[in-house]
Design an enzyme around this catalytic site. Structure first.
Site, PDB file in Angstrom:
ATOM      1  N   ARG A 187       0.801  -1.224   0.000  1.00  0.00           N
ATOM      2  CA  ARG A 187       0.000   0.000   0.000  1.00  0.00           C
ATOM      3  C   ARG A 187       0.840   1.283   0.000  1.00  0.00           C
ATOM      4  O   ARG A 187       0.601   2.182  -0.801  1.00  0.00           O
ATOM      5  CB  ARG A 187      -0.916   0.042   1.234  1.00  0.00           C
ATOM      6  CG  ARG A 187      -2.182  -0.730   1.094  1.00  0.00           C
ATOM      7  CD  ARG A 187      -2.569  -1.319   2.427  1.00  0.00           C
ATOM      8  NE  ARG A 187      -1.598  -2.339   2.758  1.00  0.00           N
ATOM      9  CZ  ARG A 187      -1.679  -3.607   2.302  1.00  0.00           C
ATOM     10  NH1 ARG A 187      -2.706  -3.974   1.617  1.00  0.00           N
ATOM     11  NH2 ARG A 187      -0.736  -4.480   2.574  1.00  0.00           N
ATOM     12  N   THR A 188       1.788   1.372   0.917  1.00  0.00           N
ATOM     13  CA  THR A 188       2.478   2.656   1.080  1.00  0.00           C
ATOM     14  C   THR A 188       3.278   2.997  -0.171  1.00  0.00           C
ATOM     15  O   THR A 188       3.169   4.106  -0.710  1.00  0.00           O
ATOM     16  CB  THR A 188       3.392   2.614   2.325  1.00  0.00           C
ATOM     17  OG1 THR A 188       2.635   2.099   3.420  1.00  0.00           O
ATOM     18  CG2 THR A 188       3.907   3.989   2.671  1.00  0.00           C
TER      19      THR A 188
ATOM     20  N   ARG B 118      11.204   3.811   3.689  1.00  0.00           N
ATOM     21  CA  ARG B 118      10.796   2.818   4.711  1.00  0.00           C
ATOM     22  C   ARG B 118      12.044   2.053   5.121  1.00  0.00           C
ATOM     23  O   ARG B 118      12.802   1.589   4.260  1.00  0.00           O
ATOM     24  CB  ARG B 118       9.729   1.865   4.180  1.00  0.00           C
ATOM     25  CG  ARG B 118       9.452   0.739   5.174  1.00  0.00           C
ATOM     26  CD  ARG B 118       8.254  -0.084   4.839  1.00  0.00           C
ATOM     27  NE  ARG B 118       7.025   0.650   5.089  1.00  0.00           N
ATOM     28  CZ  ARG B 118       5.805   0.121   4.978  1.00  0.00           C
ATOM     29  NH1 ARG B 118       5.669  -1.137   4.603  1.00  0.00           N
ATOM     30  NH2 ARG B 118       4.739   0.845   5.212  1.00  0.00           N
TER      31      ARG B 118
ATOM     32  N   HIS C 184       4.693   6.024  11.552  1.00  0.00           N
ATOM     33  CA  HIS C 184       4.224   5.859  10.170  1.00  0.00           C
ATOM     34  C   HIS C 184       3.233   7.015   9.924  1.00  0.00           C
ATOM     35  O   HIS C 184       2.027   6.814   9.860  1.00  0.00           O
ATOM     36  CB  HIS C 184       3.548   4.493  10.019  1.00  0.00           C
ATOM     37  CG  HIS C 184       3.319   4.029   8.613  1.00  0.00           C
ATOM     38  ND1 HIS C 184       3.480   4.848   7.506  1.00  0.00           N
ATOM     39  CD2 HIS C 184       2.916   2.829   8.131  1.00  0.00           C
ATOM     40  CE1 HIS C 184       3.192   4.149   6.412  1.00  0.00           C
ATOM     41  NE2 HIS C 184       2.855   2.924   6.771  1.00  0.00           N
TER      42      HIS C 184
ATOM     43  N   LYS D 163      26.212  -3.564  -1.070  1.00  0.00           N
ATOM     44  CA  LYS D 163      27.688  -3.481  -1.080  1.00  0.00           C
ATOM     45  C   LYS D 163      28.213  -2.768   0.155  1.00  0.00           C
ATOM     46  O   LYS D 163      29.408  -2.505   0.268  1.00  0.00           O
ATOM     47  CB  LYS D 163      28.152  -2.717  -2.322  1.00  0.00           C
ATOM     48  CG  LYS D 163      27.719  -3.322  -3.634  1.00  0.00           C
ATOM     49  CD  LYS D 163      28.123  -2.405  -4.787  1.00  0.00           C
ATOM     50  CE  LYS D 163      27.225  -2.586  -5.982  1.00  0.00           C
ATOM     51  NZ  LYS D 163      27.261  -1.427  -6.880  1.00  0.00           N
TER      52      LYS D 163
END
Ligand code: CP
Length: 315
Positions: free
Chosen positions: A59-60, A109, A137, A88
């Site tokens: 969703r986000t 995120r 959030h 890396k």
């Protein structure tokens, strides 16, 4: 609108005033006709959104990308950090320094609490926190508030039950911080080991917010105006054994809704596992799919306000 929404980044809902939250919600309403295709906006034409997702998302990430594209902009990013130079050994600081030189706005995120705040220090462009570990959030909270206001007519004067993993759940941390700015009654429904963190409870006490704690869903469900369920977050438990002790503790089914208030709504940030039975989906109480859809206009509004492109959209 500058002055009411004077922000460089969106990291925590705690950085918002109630006026700023209401500004986002009002502006998100103006975005709805664009999402429905009744109005066209090109206010983000030439702008680029970078979505940097170090944890899974449906969703986000996709609603941010849809939001940018609905406004005429374009998107770059990764959803699997193993395919980026993080693999890396590149630091978050360097990742942000570089990607913010490619884009106009960065959505991040990350599994570590505080990552978005750190990222904002190294980014030359606005950073939006799309979830930082068990922290915050904030854009989920804004779309949750948009949904409550849209469905109930207002945010204040509702008894809101927040249930599930209140210890690790970043959505409920942000939501509780925000609801404390309105005149709501809160009930936290969780087993003792997964109750709301002390830090948040202390703040509620300090602010004089009415709250209750419960662990039996059926004992409180009939008193609620809003039931906000959350997933028990397997990925944040120290061991599988700890998770198994509380997994599947709440499962709301159609029978449990028999005596709830007529206009009570059931919300969930999704994904759900088994917190809500599919037989709830076609009841009038189920609003979690509308809630997910509200992510697009809300995130359009947030980006528009951050980049100050709203002026063109208002003309
Ligand atoms: N609600 C939410 O954050 O969903 P995703 O994890 O799918 O983005």
């Amino acid at each position: 609108m500058k002055g009411v929404f004077d922000k460089d980044h969106v990291v925590s809902i705690r950085d918002f005033t109630v006026d700023e939250i209401n500004t986002v919600l009002d502006y998100a309403e103006k975005m709805v006709p664009i999402v429905k295709g009744d109005k066209i906006s090109r206010e983000m034409e030439g702008k680029i959104l970078a979505t940097l997702f170090f944890e899974p998302s449906t969703r986000t990430m996709l609603s941010f990308q849809a939001a940018m594209q609905r406004l005429g902009g374009s998107c770059i990013g990764f959803a699997n950090p193993k395919q980026s130079s993080v693999k890396k050994g590149e630091t978050l600081a360097d990742t942000l320094t570089v990607t913010s030189s490619y884009a106009d706005i960065v959505v991040l995120r990350h599994p570590q609490e505080g990552a978005a705040r750190l990222a904002s220090k190294f980014s030359s462009k606005p950073v939006i926190n799309a979830g930082d570990g068990a922290g915050q959030h904030p854009t989920q909270t804004l779309l949750d508030l948009f949904t409550i206001r849209d469905e109930m007519g207002n945010i204040s004067n509702n008894h809101i039950g927040i249930a599930g993993d209140l210890k690790y759940g970043r959505t409920v941390h942000s939501l509780t911080n925000a609801l404390a700015m309105y005149d709501t009654e809160l009930t936290f429904i969780a087993p003792p080991g997964l109750q709301m963190p002390d830090e948040i409870i202390k703040k509620l006490k300090k602010d004089g917010i009415e709250y209750h704690k419960a662990d039996d869903m059926e004992a409180v469900i009939d008193d609620l105006d809003v039931l906000y369920l959350t997933r028990i977050q397997r990925e944040r438990f120290p061991t599988e054994e700890e998770y198994e002790k509380v997994a599947s503790i709440y499962n709301v089914n159609r029978n449990m809704l028999e005596n709830v208030k007529e206009d009570m709504i059931v919300m969930h940030p999704l994904p759900r596992v088994d917190e809500i039975s599919p037989d709830v989906d076609d009841t009038k109480h189920a609003k979690y799919f509308e809630q997910a859809a509200n992510g697009v206009p809300t995130r359009m509004a947030i980006m528009s306000l951050l980049l100050e492109t709203y002026k063109e959209a208002m003309e």
